[in-house]
Design an enzyme around this catalytic site. Structure first.
Site, PDB file in Angstrom:
ATOM      1  N   ALA A   1       0.833  -1.202   0.000  1.00  0.00           N
ATOM      2  CA  ALA A   1       0.000   0.000   0.000  1.00  0.00           C
ATOM      3  C   ALA A   1       0.869   1.254   0.000  1.00  0.00           C
ATOM      4  CB  ALA A   1      -0.918  -0.014   1.222  1.00  0.00           C
ATOM      5  N   TYR A   2       1.985   1.201   0.713  1.00  0.00           N
ATOM      6  CA  TYR A   2       2.908   2.342   0.726  1.00  0.00           C
ATOM      7  C   TYR A   2       3.423   2.642  -0.677  1.00  0.00           C
ATOM      8  CZ  TYR A   2       7.331   4.820   1.263  1.00  0.00           C
ATOM      9  OH  TYR A   2       8.365   5.715   1.133  1.00  0.00           O
ATOM     10  N   ALA A   3       3.922   1.612  -1.371  1.00  0.00           N
ATOM     11  CA  ALA A   3       4.459   1.814  -2.721  1.00  0.00           C
ATOM     12  C   ALA A   3       3.381   2.316  -3.673  1.00  0.00           C
ATOM     13  CB  ALA A   3       5.062   0.516  -3.231  1.00  0.00           C
TER      14      ALA A   3
END
Length: 299
Positions: free
Chosen positions: A136-138
């Site tokens: 989700a961060y990427a």
């Protein structure tokens, strides 16, 4: 030059603000109330910089557009624990609002993105290679990139590769390993240590970011900021042990979902457009980080 730095009280941001002030630039340092280490804020205060509290996802951003360049480092970092609405709010909504505030003002936004947008590398990643975010961060960082590149502002994207050095966040591997070696309390080692990274010293990252603020670049340019050398986490742990004179104790944990096996920076574009290459060897950079950890303990 009038420069705004978002995320100014963070690990990289605090170093960046200090470098800009030392270079004679007019700097507005911005961060969210309560975000960033108290020690970093104190260090900035000693440099004559007061951090202005601003929530990019909610506050009025018009005052930030009255600048030559915004170095946008603010956001929710890290693959582990990312996900949910807060990651999207801090990384995407905040970036969209910043781009909207700057549209039509001629303000350059330099976005700090991440090597994680590439997914796991099998060779040096070039900026035109396909992206394959695994967390989700990427995904949020890639969405922020698209906003900056298409948002009507003079957007430049820098993809940082595993930054380390003094003031590194406590959740990051080198910080945990060094503290484990100094305290004798085991630090988590996610996986078998075979994952490899383009570890990049914070001073080198700051130098590249300042260059991106000063050098004429076409809007929408993407540049990798990383060491071209990959090193396994196990090898880095051994180096830390040699520099400390003791092996940091670890306890093995499962690899976090979305944590890639390898990051590997292709650096030709940074050399060509920014005149920049990473110049700090891993042993030298680790020695500086270890000295910082020891200095904190002496007060």
């Amino acid at each position: 030059m009038r420069v705004v730095v978002t995320g100014a009280a963070g690990f990289i941001g605090s170093h960046l603000v200090e470098a800009l002030v030392a270079g004679g630039h007019d700097v507005l340092a911005v961060d969210v109330s309560g975000r960033g280490a108290t020690q970093h804020r104190a260090e900035l205060a000693r440099a004559g910089v007061t951090v202005t509290e601003c929530d990019l996802a909610a506050d009025d951003l018009a005052p930030l557009a009255d600048s030559d360049v915004i170095l946008h480092l603010a956001g929710r970092p890290g693959v582990r624990g990312s996900g949910g609405p807060q990651t999207w709010r801090d990384n995407v909504t905040a970036t969209r609002r910043l781009a909207e505030a700057c549209a039509g003002h001629g303000t350059r936004i330099v976005l700090a993105s991440s090597s994680s947008v590439y997914g796991s590398a099998e060779r040096p990643c070039g900026e035109d290679d396909a992206t394959a975010p695994l967390s989700a961060y990427a995904t949020s960082k890639l969405a922020a990139e698209r906003i900056v590149r298409r948002g009507g502002c003079d957007g430049v994207v820098l993809r940082f590769f595993t930054v380390y050095g003094p003031r590194q966040r406590p959740d990051m591997a080198f910080h945990r390993f060094i503290e484990a070696g100094l305290d004798g309390v085991p630090a988590p080692l996610f996986g078998d240590g075979g994952q490899s990274r383009s570890f990049t010293y914070v001073g080198d990252v700051v130098a590249a970011t300042v260059r991106a603020a000063l050098v004429p670049l076409p809007g929408g340019t993407v540049v990798n900021v990383g060491s071209p050398v990959t090193v396994t986490i196990g090898d880095a742990l051994d180096r830390i042990g040699r520099l400390l004179g003791t092996t940091p104790p670890t306890v093995t944990k499962d690899v976090a979902p979305g944590d890639v096996a390898c990051t590997w920076a292709g650096t030709d574009r940074a050399a060509r457009l920014l005149g920049w290459t990473a110049s700090t060897g891993l042993d030298d950079g680790l020695a500086r980080q270890i000295a910082w950890h020891r200095g904190r303990r002496r007060g």
